[in-house]
Design a protein around this motif. Structure first.
Motif, PDB file in Angstrom:
ATOM      1  N   GLU A  31       0.830  -1.218   0.000  1.00 41.52           N
ATOM      2  CA  GLU A  31       0.000   0.000   0.000  1.00 41.52           C
ATOM      3  C   GLU A  31       0.859   1.262   0.000  1.00 41.52           C
ATOM      4  O   GLU A  31       0.423   2.318  -0.460  1.00 41.52           O
ATOM      5  N   TYR A  32       2.053   1.144   0.547  1.00 40.74           N
ATOM      6  CA  TYR A  32       2.978   2.275   0.616  1.00 40.74           C
ATOM      7  C   TYR A  32       3.262   2.823  -0.786  1.00 40.74           C
ATOM      8  O   TYR A  32       3.329   4.044  -0.993  1.00 40.74           O
ATOM      9  N   GLU A  33       3.435   1.918  -1.740  1.00 37.37           N
ATOM     10  CA  GLU A  33       3.689   2.311  -3.131  1.00 37.37           C
ATOM     11  C   GLU A  33       2.400   2.725  -3.826  1.00 37.37           C
ATOM     12  O   GLU A  33       2.340   3.742  -4.518  1.00 37.37           O
ATOM     13  N   HIS A  34       1.353   1.935  -3.622  1.00 38.47           N
ATOM     14  CA  HIS A  34       0.128   2.126  -4.386  1.00 38.47           C
ATOM     15  C   HIS A  34      -0.603   3.420  -4.049  1.00 38.47           C
ATOM     16  O   HIS A  34      -1.174   4.079  -4.932  1.00 38.47           O
ATOM     17  N   GLU A  35      -0.598   3.825  -2.768  1.00 37.91           N
ATOM     18  CA  GLU A  35      -1.332   5.055  -2.439  1.00 37.91           C
ATOM     19  C   GLU A  35      -0.682   6.272  -3.063  1.00 37.91           C
ATOM     20  O   GLU A  35      -1.370   7.183  -3.522  1.00 37.91           O
ATOM     21  N   LEU A  36       0.653   6.291  -3.078  1.00 32.64           N
ATOM     22  CA  LEU A  36       1.336   7.443  -3.663  1.00 32.64           C
ATOM     23  C   LEU A  36       1.051   7.541  -5.152  1.00 32.64           C
ATOM     24  O   LEU A  36       0.873   8.629  -5.697  1.00 32.64           O
ATOM     25  N   ILE A  37       0.986   6.393  -5.814  1.00 33.01           N
ATOM     26  CA  ILE A  37       0.658   6.382  -7.239  1.00 33.01           C
ATOM     27  C   ILE A  37      -0.766   6.883  -7.455  1.00 33.01           C
ATOM     28  O   ILE A  37      -1.023   7.742  -8.306  1.00 33.01           O
ATOM     29  N   ALA A  38      -1.704   6.378  -6.670  1.00 34.74           N
ATOM     30  CA  ALA A  38      -3.113   6.757  -6.852  1.00 34.74           C
ATOM     31  C   ALA A  38      -3.351   8.232  -6.566  1.00 34.74           C
ATOM     32  O   ALA A  38      -4.026   8.937  -7.338  1.00 34.74           O
ATOM     33  N   ASP A  62      -0.913  10.925  -5.450  1.00 31.11           N
ATOM     34  CA  ASP A  62       0.051  11.968  -5.813  1.00 31.11           C
ATOM     35  C   ASP A  62       0.409  11.942  -7.290  1.00 31.11           C
ATOM     36  O   ASP A  62       0.510  12.993  -7.924  1.00 31.11           O
ATOM     37  N   VAL A  63       0.632  10.742  -7.842  1.00 31.18           N
ATOM     38  CA  VAL A  63       1.059  10.640  -9.238  1.00 31.18           C
ATOM     39  C   VAL A  63      -0.134  10.745 -10.181  1.00 31.18           C
ATOM     40  O   VAL A  63      -0.154  11.557 -11.108  1.00 31.18           O
ATOM     41  N   PHE A  64      -1.160   9.915  -9.958  1.00 31.85           N
ATOM     42  CA  PHE A  64      -2.322   9.913 -10.839  1.00 31.85           C
ATOM     43  C   PHE A  64      -3.341  10.979 -10.469  1.00 31.85           C
ATOM     44  O   PHE A  64      -4.188  11.340 -11.283  1.00 31.85           O
ATOM     45  N   GLN A  65      -3.294  11.460  -9.239  1.00 32.46           N
ATOM     46  CA  GLN A  65      -4.234  12.465  -8.751  1.00 32.46           C
ATOM     47  C   GLN A  65      -5.681  12.057  -9.058  1.00 32.46           C
ATOM     48  O   GLN A  65      -6.500  12.857  -9.492  1.00 32.46           O
ATOM     49  N   PHE A  66      -5.954  10.759  -8.813  1.00 29.86           N
ATOM     50  CA  PHE A  66      -7.280  10.165  -8.952  1.00 29.86           C
ATOM     51  C   PHE A  66      -7.823  10.227 -10.382  1.00 29.86           C
ATOM     52  O   PHE A  66      -9.037  10.154 -10.589  1.00 29.86           O
ATOM     53  N   ASP A  67      -6.948  10.338 -11.380  1.00 27.28           N
ATOM     54  CA  ASP A  67      -7.412  10.347 -12.767  1.00 27.28           C
ATOM     55  C   ASP A  67      -8.019   8.981 -13.104  1.00 27.28           C
ATOM     56  O   ASP A  67      -7.368   7.949 -12.969  1.00 27.28           O
TER      57      ASP A  67
END
Length: 308
Positions: free
Chosen positions: A227-234, A236-241
């Motif tokens: 989850e440490y990796e996945h939340e940042l992607i969802a 910060d990186v994807f910004q819920f796109d």
């Protein structure tokens, strides 16, 4: 006479100098000559914690010396070397290491030289992507992270969940929220710890000119729950796109994705900053339930129709 004569006695000193091309040029030229590499003018790259410059076909990273107050230089270097070597073995595209070493000048500077990847950072590239391209990127990135996010030997001594020295980013949150967070992460079963990049942000993924995704800057890699990796992607990186999320996460429900982000953000080193930037003001979050509701609402607003 020193190659780097500027005074460094605090983080403030370092932060005022670490992007200065004139300040680092003599030291950089000495390092390149020492390693038998061609000298070229320094160019700025996306700033981070350390001094990072493009020099011709290479990237030179000069780590902050202990006098800066940042005392993890050798740990960061070890982490990056391990992570880059592991990525190469796994077939994950990452810059090749050209040289590494230490310069004993006025201060002791550890350094790395890597190949420069010609391309565009994801943070810029995504602005012109179609939904189809976003979906394809998300799916490809998931394949890359699934390859990386697997168990491996301990490569540093960092405990991202329970290390009290890593809790300072939560100081700006109300006391009740901080108490509930600590109780929750102490009691919750997060599952197996795997290798995570830790900062797989929009500036740390390069879409190369030959169409590959390169992952760079492994200084924040740790062993942590996935989850440490996945939340940042969802967040910060994807910004819920929706298109990016659907490509990466597949057919997750909104509730499942909200809970994944909830668990991940509470243990991430940058979790407090991520919440402040993308979810809400710390002063408005008085308990964990406030955070859960905000995450769910954010997903409802952004992703409605993309997930079941």
């Amino acid at each position: 006479m020193h190659l780097f004569p500027h005074p460094i006695a605090s983080w403030k000193d370092w932060s005022q100098l670490y992007q200065s091309i004139p300040s680092f040029t003599p030291l950089a030229e000495h390092i390149l000559q020492k390693e038998g590499l061609p000298v070229a003018p320094l160019e700025h790259l996306t700033p981070g914690t350390n001094a990072v410059f493009r020099v011709g076909d290479y990237v030179l990273k000069i780590f902050a010396p202990p006098e800066s107050g940042f005392n993890l230089t050798l740990d960061d270097l070890k982490t990056e070397l391990f992570s880059m070597q592991r990525a190469e073995k796994l077939g994950v595209h990452a810059p090749k290491l050209i040289a590494k070493g230490m310069i004993d000048d006025k201060y002791k500077f550890a350094y790395m030289i890597m190949e420069y990847i010609e391309g565009i950072e994801f943070a810029r590239a995504v602005k012109t992507m179609t939904d189809e391209e976003k979906f394809k990127f998300g799916r490809t990135l998931r394949s890359i992270t699934d390859t990386m996010n697997t168990p491996c030997e301990a490569f540093n001594a960092i405990d991202v969940i329970h290390d009290k020295s890593r809790q300072w980013r939560w100081d700006k949150f109300p006391e009740q929220f901080r108490k509930e967070r600590l109780a929750y992460i102490k009691a919750h079963e997060f599952g197996e710890r795997v290798f995570v990049h830790g900062d797989i942000g929009g500036d740390n993924m390069i879409l190369s000119t030959d169409g590959e995704i390169y992952v760079i800057d492994f200084a924040d890699a740790v062993l942590a729950p996935i989850e440490y990796e996945h939340e940042l992607i969802a967040i910060d990186v994807f910004q819920f796109d929706p298109a990016l999320l659907h490509g990466f996460f597949g057919n997750y429900t909104i509730n499942e994705l909200a809970e994944l982000c909830f668990n991940g953000v509470l243990i991430h080193d940058f979790g407090g900053d991520t919440i402040e930037e993308h979810i809400g003001k710390p002063s408005e979050l008085h308990c964990l339930d406030d955070l859960r509701k905000r995450l769910k609402q954010k997903l409802d607003d952004k992703v409605r129709g993309a997930f079941a």
